[in-house]
Design an enzyme around this catalytic site. Structure first.
Site, PDB file in Angstrom:
ATOM      1  N   GLU A 150       0.825  -1.212   0.000  1.00  0.00           N
ATOM      2  CA  GLU A 150       0.000   0.000   0.000  1.00  0.00           C
ATOM      3  C   GLU A 150       0.858   1.262   0.000  1.00  0.00           C
ATOM      4  O   GLU A 150       0.477   2.277  -0.598  1.00  0.00           O
ATOM      5  CB  GLU A 150      -0.937   0.008   1.209  1.00  0.00           C
ATOM      6  CG  GLU A 150      -2.055  -1.018   1.151  1.00  0.00           C
ATOM      7  CD  GLU A 150      -1.682  -2.346   1.787  1.00  0.00           C
ATOM      8  OE1 GLU A 150      -2.559  -3.227   1.890  1.00  0.00           O
ATOM      9  OE2 GLU A 150      -0.498  -2.502   2.192  1.00  0.00           O
ATOM     10  N   PHE A 165     -12.777  -7.076  13.004  1.00  0.00           N
ATOM     11  CA  PHE A 165     -11.598  -7.529  12.272  1.00  0.00           C
ATOM     12  C   PHE A 165     -11.185  -6.476  11.243  1.00  0.00           C
ATOM     13  O   PHE A 165     -12.005  -6.014  10.463  1.00  0.00           O
ATOM     14  CB  PHE A 165     -11.901  -8.860  11.572  1.00  0.00           C
ATOM     15  CG  PHE A 165     -10.771  -9.367  10.722  1.00  0.00           C
ATOM     16  CD1 PHE A 165      -9.574  -9.782  11.295  1.00  0.00           C
ATOM     17  CD2 PHE A 165     -10.899  -9.425   9.335  1.00  0.00           C
ATOM     18  CE1 PHE A 165      -8.525 -10.247  10.504  1.00  0.00           C
ATOM     19  CE2 PHE A 165      -9.858  -9.892   8.550  1.00  0.00           C
ATOM     20  CZ  PHE A 165      -8.670 -10.303   9.130  1.00  0.00           C
ATOM     21  N   GLN A 166      -9.930  -6.114  11.283  1.00  0.00           N
ATOM     22  CA  GLN A 166      -9.338  -5.116  10.388  1.00  0.00           C
ATOM     23  C   GLN A 166     -10.059  -3.774  10.463  1.00  0.00           C
ATOM     24  O   GLN A 166     -10.194  -3.058   9.465  1.00  0.00           O
ATOM     25  CB  GLN A 166      -9.292  -5.630   8.933  1.00  0.00           C
ATOM     26  CG  GLN A 166      -8.283  -6.753   8.741  1.00  0.00           C
ATOM     27  CD  GLN A 166      -7.989  -7.065   7.290  1.00  0.00           C
ATOM     28  OE1 GLN A 166      -8.825  -6.835   6.402  1.00  0.00           O
ATOM     29  NE2 GLN A 166      -6.808  -7.607   7.034  1.00  0.00           N
ATOM     30  N   MET A 208      23.791   9.562   4.778  1.00  0.00           N
ATOM     31  CA  MET A 208      23.607  10.845   5.441  1.00  0.00           C
ATOM     32  C   MET A 208      23.736  10.707   6.956  1.00  0.00           C
ATOM     33  O   MET A 208      24.280  11.596   7.639  1.00  0.00           O
ATOM     34  CB  MET A 208      22.256  11.463   5.071  1.00  0.00           C
ATOM     35  CG  MET A 208      22.100  12.906   5.511  1.00  0.00           C
ATOM     36  SD  MET A 208      23.340  14.019   4.783  1.00  0.00           S
ATOM     37  CE  MET A 208      22.556  14.406   3.212  1.00  0.00           C
ATOM     38  N   LYS A 260     -17.893  -0.977   4.144  1.00  0.00           N
ATOM     39  CA  LYS A 260     -18.182  -2.020   3.147  1.00  0.00           C
ATOM     40  C   LYS A 260     -19.657  -2.052   2.749  1.00  0.00           C
ATOM     41  O   LYS A 260     -19.985  -2.235   1.564  1.00  0.00           O
ATOM     42  CB  LYS A 260     -17.754  -3.381   3.702  1.00  0.00           C
ATOM     43  CG  LYS A 260     -17.821  -4.497   2.673  1.00  0.00           C
ATOM     44  CD  LYS A 260     -17.199  -5.786   3.174  1.00  0.00           C
ATOM     45  CE  LYS A 260     -17.212  -6.845   2.081  1.00  0.00           C
ATOM     46  NZ  LYS A 260     -16.545  -8.105   2.533  1.00  0.00           N
TER      47      LYS A 260
END
Length: 580
Positions: free
Chosen positions: A70, A132-133, A491, A182
């Protein structure tokens, strides 16, 4: 490059998309994206967005690129937006899918990049139950978005999408998040496309107060040592042409910030380089000696100003032109504030502009550029990173779109690649996000299929996004992927050497993979160079190859970026290098 083919004319497509019809929320979303002019979406599916991805099955009116993470999706959308000027769009599922976007949202927010970020969520009946999620992504991202929406009614979706694109791409641009539960994506409603935007309290100032612009013009006419600091706002407002006209009329030297690179042609006689921590000697000394300092689309970032007490001490007046009134006076006291879109401000200013009394000042700065150029100790036995950047610049003639990751290589590109055009430089400025460079190049290539796109990365940042090599191979996305491989977090090592008395702590990347073999494992051509001759051959072979290529340039491990201003110092106190 496999980007799909349009099956209908644009007029036919838009007419079909606007047709009132009883459809579900997912289909409303896709139609609305097409009506907003979206051509490419970057995403990764999951449970809460399955209705959306089901609606995409066989949908060919925009291209969807399946990334491998993602974070790769949102950085690609960011690169697409920066390189095209259009709103970038990405999609992820709820919970971990959404939270994997957070770094990319913050990256875009810090650099004022227009994105519409679409996330799925659990069903409205499950919100707040630790389902869930489930994650409160609107709450998590509140400080790093311009605005966010949690859609609870499918009938609101056309309006919300239209508003989101408007907010993202107006005023000070930035990311807007749309969280779609959803069940909302599955609900049906009669689709009526939104055509108007009326958001109470949101009315960005586009046109400036003319009296303030005229004050600035008067100050310019009286100035003998004026200087312009041009920032990313010049690029984002598409004002490069107007800035060039303004500088030619006023005869004011200009320095471009990291995000402003390309907003003014580096070949112009009045360009003095980049300012700040790793800026040129001439740019920093010009700031310190200017009697009139004009910031145009630059927010006086701490990497430009360094120690504020001692910044621009000789400036009798400081002017600041910005679309965001909150930036004016935030870091540096401003005598002449001008709020408005940069392009609009400069269009009006150009009708009044007259030359400053700056010719002697220009001669001094041009002499300084000759006496204090950027330099490094070249080698015929060890490949120097600066040489690699110079070689890429010479062979592309400064015409490529160049993206970078974050670190030493980023600063070497900013110093040694000569940008001539806006939107040809893509780099994470404000947040300094490692892992940004390569996926942003994929987005830039998708948005500019006919242009050469070069992604320049360190060996550290490359390992944060290397999985996206897969989509370059599968989709034949012809990005030229450069790895500046010094086997160390460069760096961080430089700071530990200079500031922390050579106490090197956890910076060794010697156990990194063989990048050539890694590229080949994904189906991408891999090349390696360890000296100048190999570098020339490998780079030319990469340019001659029609598809994606990764080139592993093994460079000197202990090379530092100079000039450098250390934290707590003014920009007058520059470390120039080994001969300092």
């Amino acid at each position: 490059m496999n980007v799909g083919t349009a099956k209908r004319s644009k007029e036919e497509l838009m007419e079909a998309m606007r047709k009132p019809e009883l459809i579900n929320g997912s289909e409303i979303l896709l139609r609305s994206l097409v009506l907003e002019g979206v051509e490419c979406v970057f995403g990764y599916p999951g449970g809460s967005v399955l209705y959306i991805y089901d609606a995409m099955h066989g949908f060919s009116d925009f291209n969807h690129l399946l990334t491998r993470h993602e974070q790769g999706a949102i950085h690609a959308a960011d690169g697409y937006a920066r390189s095209t000027g259009n709103v970038g769009v990405c999609i992820a599922t709820s919970g971990p899918g959404a939270t994997n976007l957070v770094t990319g949202i913050a990256t875009a927010f810090m650099d004022s990049v227009p994105l519409v970020v679409i996330t799925g969520n659990v069903a409205t009946t499950a919100i707040g139950t630790d389902a869930f999620q489930e994650a409160d992504i609107t709450g998590i991202t509140m400080p790093i978005t311009k605005h966010s929406y949690l859609v609870r009614d499918v009938n609101d979706l056309p309006r919300i999408i239209h508003e989101a694109f408007f907010i993202a791409n107006t005023g000070r641009k930035g990311p807007v998040l749309i969280d779609i539960p959803k069940d909302v994506s599955a609900q049906t409603a009669m689709f009526h496309p939104a055509s108007e935007v009326n958001i109470r309290g949101y009315n960005p100032t586009v046109h400036p107060n003319k009296l303030q612009v005229e004050k600035l013009i008067k100050a310019i006419e009286e100035a003998e040592q004026p200087l312009i600091i041009a920032g990313g706002g010049v690029v984002y407002s598409n004002a490069s042409k107007e800035l060039l006209e303004f500088i030619n009329k006023t005869r004011i030297p200009v320095t471009t910030t990291l995000l402003g690179l390309g907003g003014f042609p580096s070949a112009h006689e009045l360009w003095v380089g980049m300012p700040g921590m790793h800026g040129t000697y001439t740019a920093n000394q010009a700031i310190q000696n200017a009697d009139l300092l004009i910031s145009i689309g630059s927010r006086f970032d701490d990497r430009v100003t360094m120690k504020l007490d001692g910044f621009a001490p000789k400036a009798k007046k400081i002017a600041h032109i910005d679309i965001d009134p909150a930036e004016i006076g935030k870091n540096v006291k401003t005598d002449i504030p001008v709020v408005g879109d940069i392009r609009s401000v400069l269009e009006y200013a150009n009708t009044k502009a007259k030359p400053a009394k700056s010719e002697k000042w220009i001669e001094r700065l041009q002499e300084s550029k000759r006496n204090f150029p950027l330099k490094y100790k070249d080698s015929d036995t060890v490949l120097k990173p600066q040489y690699v950047i110079e070689m890429i610049n010479e062979t592309t003639k400064g015409e490529a779109i160049v993206t970078t990751d974050v670190g030493q290589h980023q600063m070497w590109v900013a110093q040694y690649y000569k940008f001539q055009h806006p939107r040809s430089w893509i780099s994470s400025g404000g947040l300094g996000t490692m892992g940004f460079g390569f996926p942003s190049a994929i987005g830039a290539q998708m948005g500019n299929p006919d242009k050469l796109v070069v992604s320049i990365n360190g060996d550290g940042g490359m390992q944060m996004c290397s999985q996206e090599l897969a989509i370059c191979a599968i989709n034949n996305i012809p990005v030229k992927i450069v790895v500046i491989n010094n086997q160390v977090l460069g760096m961080v090592r430089q700071w530990q050497e200079i500031i922390y008395d050579n106490r090197y702590s956890h910076i060794d990347l010697a156990g990194s993979p063989d990048f050539v073999k890694l590229a080949e494992a994904y189906g991408v051509k891999g090349l390696r160079a360890t000296n100048k001759e190999e570098a020339k051959r490998a780079w030319q072979e990469a340019l001659d190859t029609p598809g994606p290529v990764l080139i592993d340039f093994v460079v000197a491990k202990h090379e530092n970026v100079f000039p450098m201003v250390t934290q707590g110092s003014t920009i007058s106190e520059m470390l120039m290098g080994e001969d300092d």
